[in-house]
Scaffold this motif. Structure first.
Motif, short mmCIF file in Angstrom:
data_model
loop_
_atom_site.label_atom_id
_atom_site.label_comp_id
_atom_site.label_asym_id
_atom_site.label_seq_id
_atom_site.Cartn_x
_atom_site.Cartn_y
_atom_site.Cartn_z
N SER A 53 4.37 19.07 -24.11
CA SER A 53 3.08 19.69 -24.49
C SER A 53 3.27 21.03 -24.03
CB SER A 53 1.96 19.05 -23.99
OG SER A 53 1.88 19.23 -22.47
N GLY A 54 2.46 22.16 -24.27
CA GLY A 54 2.47 23.38 -23.57
C GLY A 54 3.00 24.47 -24.56
N ARG A 55 2.03 25.78 -24.62
CA ARG A 55 2.46 26.68 -25.35
C ARG A 55 3.59 27.41 -25.33
NH1 ARG A 55 -2.88 30.29 -25.25
NH2 ARG A 55 -2.10 29.75 -22.87
N THR A 56 4.33 27.31 -24.02
CA THR A 56 5.45 27.96 -23.71
C THR A 56 6.66 27.03 -23.45
OG1 THR A 56 4.73 28.24 -21.51
CG2 THR A 56 3.93 29.96 -22.81
N PHE A 57 6.62 26.08 -24.30
CA PHE A 57 7.83 25.13 -24.09
C PHE A 57 9.32 25.83 -24.15
CE2 PHE A 57 10.25 21.51 -24.40
CZ PHE A 57 11.27 21.64 -25.40
N SER A 58 9.37 26.82 -25.30
CA SER A 58 10.47 27.38 -25.35
C SER A 58 11.13 28.28 -24.18
CB SER A 58 10.36 28.53 -26.74
OG SER A 58 9.57 29.55 -26.27
N SER A 59 10.17 28.34 -22.87
CA SER A 59 10.61 29.06 -21.99
C SER A 59 10.98 27.99 -20.69
CB SER A 59 9.68 30.09 -21.52
OG SER A 59 8.42 29.16 -20.89
N TYR A 60 10.79 26.76 -20.95
CA TYR A 60 11.09 25.82 -19.83
C TYR A 60 12.41 25.42 -19.67
CZ TYR A 60 6.11 24.38 -20.73
OH TYR A 60 4.77 24.65 -21.41
N VAL A 61 13.16 25.50 -18.71
CA VAL A 61 14.19 24.52 -18.38
C VAL A 61 13.85 23.10 -18.75
CG1 VAL A 61 16.03 24.01 -16.62
CG2 VAL A 61 15.37 26.19 -16.95
N MET A 62 14.74 22.31 -19.47
CA MET A 62 14.35 21.05 -19.78
C MET A 62 15.64 20.39 -19.22
SD MET A 62 11.40 20.90 -20.93
CE MET A 62 11.45 19.17 -21.45
N ALA A 63 15.39 19.23 -18.57
CA ALA A 63 16.57 18.36 -18.19
C ALA A 63 16.47 16.71 -18.42
CB ALA A 63 16.70 18.51 -16.72
N TRP A 64 17.30 16.07 -18.29
CA TRP A 64 17.43 14.52 -18.36
C TRP A 64 17.98 14.20 -17.12
CZ3 TRP A 64 15.17 11.64 -21.84
CH2 TRP A 64 14.81 12.26 -23.15
N PHE A 65 17.06 13.20 -16.43
CA PHE A 65 17.85 12.30 -15.19
C PHE A 65 17.80 10.72 -15.54
CE2 PHE A 65 17.83 15.47 -11.56
CZ PHE A 65 17.16 16.48 -12.27
N ARG A 66 18.63 10.06 -14.63
CA ARG A 66 18.49 8.60 -14.80
C ARG A 66 18.37 8.00 -13.65
NH1 ARG A 66 24.49 7.51 -17.27
NH2 ARG A 66 25.49 7.93 -15.59
N GLN A 67 17.94 6.86 -13.41
CA GLN A 67 17.50 6.06 -12.21
C GLN A 67 18.09 4.71 -12.58
OE1 GLN A 67 13.95 6.50 -10.21
NE2 GLN A 67 15.25 6.00 -8.18
N ALA A 68 19.29 4.24 -11.89
CA ALA A 68 19.44 2.78 -12.20
C ALA A 68 18.90 1.94 -11.07
CB ALA A 68 21.17 2.62 -12.11
N PRO A 69 18.58 0.57 -11.21
CA PRO A 69 18.23 -0.18 -10.21
C PRO A 69 18.82 0.11 -8.64
CG PRO A 69 18.02 -1.29 -12.14
CD PRO A 69 19.09 -0.23 -12.42
N GLY A 70 17.85 0.17 -7.89
CA GLY A 70 18.61 0.47 -6.50
C GLY A 70 19.42 1.47 -6.20
N LYS A 71 19.29 2.81 -7.06
CA LYS A 71 19.80 3.86 -6.86
C LYS A 71 19.13 5.09 -6.76
CE LYS A 71 24.48 2.24 -8.63
NZ LYS A 71 25.60 2.52 -9.32
N GLU A 72 19.34 6.04 -6.33
CA GLU A 72 18.66 7.41 -6.39
C GLU A 72 18.78 7.83 -7.82
OE1 GLU A 72 19.55 8.87 -2.00
OE2 GLU A 72 20.13 10.06 -3.77
N ARG A 73 17.74 8.74 -8.08
CA ARG A 73 17.68 9.38 -9.40
C ARG A 73 18.76 10.33 -9.39
NH1 ARG A 73 11.82 10.65 -11.92
NH2 ARG A 73 11.66 8.62 -11.02
N GLU A 74 19.57 10.40 -10.74
CA GLU A 74 20.65 11.09 -10.94
C GLU A 74 20.60 12.27 -12.09
OE1 GLU A 74 25.27 9.83 -11.68
OE2 GLU A 74 23.65 8.84 -12.75
N PHE A 75 21.08 13.31 -11.71
CA PHE A 75 20.92 14.35 -12.86
C PHE A 75 22.05 14.19 -14.13
CE2 PHE A 75 20.86 18.35 -14.79
CZ PHE A 75 22.08 18.83 -15.15
N VAL A 76 21.83 14.22 -15.15
CA VAL A 76 22.49 13.89 -16.47
C VAL A 76 22.61 15.12 -17.11
CG1 VAL A 76 22.66 12.89 -18.52
CG2 VAL A 76 21.60 11.72 -16.70
N ALA A 77 21.68 15.94 -17.58
CA ALA A 77 22.04 17.42 -18.38
C ALA A 77 20.78 18.15 -18.21
CB ALA A 77 22.51 16.96 -19.66
N ALA A 78 20.78 19.24 -18.28
CA ALA A 78 19.87 20.51 -18.52
C ALA A 78 20.11 21.61 -19.41
CB ALA A 78 19.67 20.93 -17.18
N ILE A 79 19.08 22.13 -20.02
CA ILE A 79 19.35 23.16 -20.91
C ILE A 79 17.83 24.28 -20.69
CG2 ILE A 79 18.07 21.85 -22.61
CD1 ILE A 79 19.77 23.07 -24.71
#
Length: 125
Positions: A25-51
């Protein structure tokens, strides 16, 4: 306020593909940096990709080298993660995140202001 809703997770076999989506949501989505992270059981959240809104892309090369592709459609307020050649070690909850304060994609969890609820990806061997 920004709301992020992920979809597209599921149970697949090793070698299969999935495409995750994150609707924002948000009118200014096009200006956001967007990213994907993942978290496996028992592990810390890990960076995957960003744009960034300009198309500047960074990946966690060690984890997803050549297999994952991040993209965005600003007209649809959506960011995608195309995941190919999935491996059992890709099993995790995948989270979408937004950074509203910068134009340069970052890799740290604390750089991102808003998070989705996550979507589960399970890759069986």
């Amino acid at each position: 306020q920004v709301q992020l809703v992920e979809s597209g997770g599921g149970l697949v076999q090793a070698g299969d593909s999935l495409r995750l989506s994150c609707a924002a949501s948000g009118r200014t989505f096009s200006s956001y940096v967007m990213a994907w992270f993942r978290q496996a059981p028992g592990k810390e959240r890990e960076f995957v990709a960003a744009i960034s809104w300009t198309g500047h892309i960074i990946y966690n090369v060690d984890s997803v080298k050549g297999r994952f592709t991040i993209s965005r459609d600003n007209a649809k307020n959506t960011v995608y993660l195309q995941m190919n050649s999935l491996k059992p070690e890709d099993t995790a909850v995948y989270y979408c995140a937004a950074d509203l304060t910068t134009v340069v994609p970052g890799t740290r969890v604390n750089e991102y202001d808003y998070w989705g609820q996550g979507t589960q990806v399970i890759v069986s061997s």
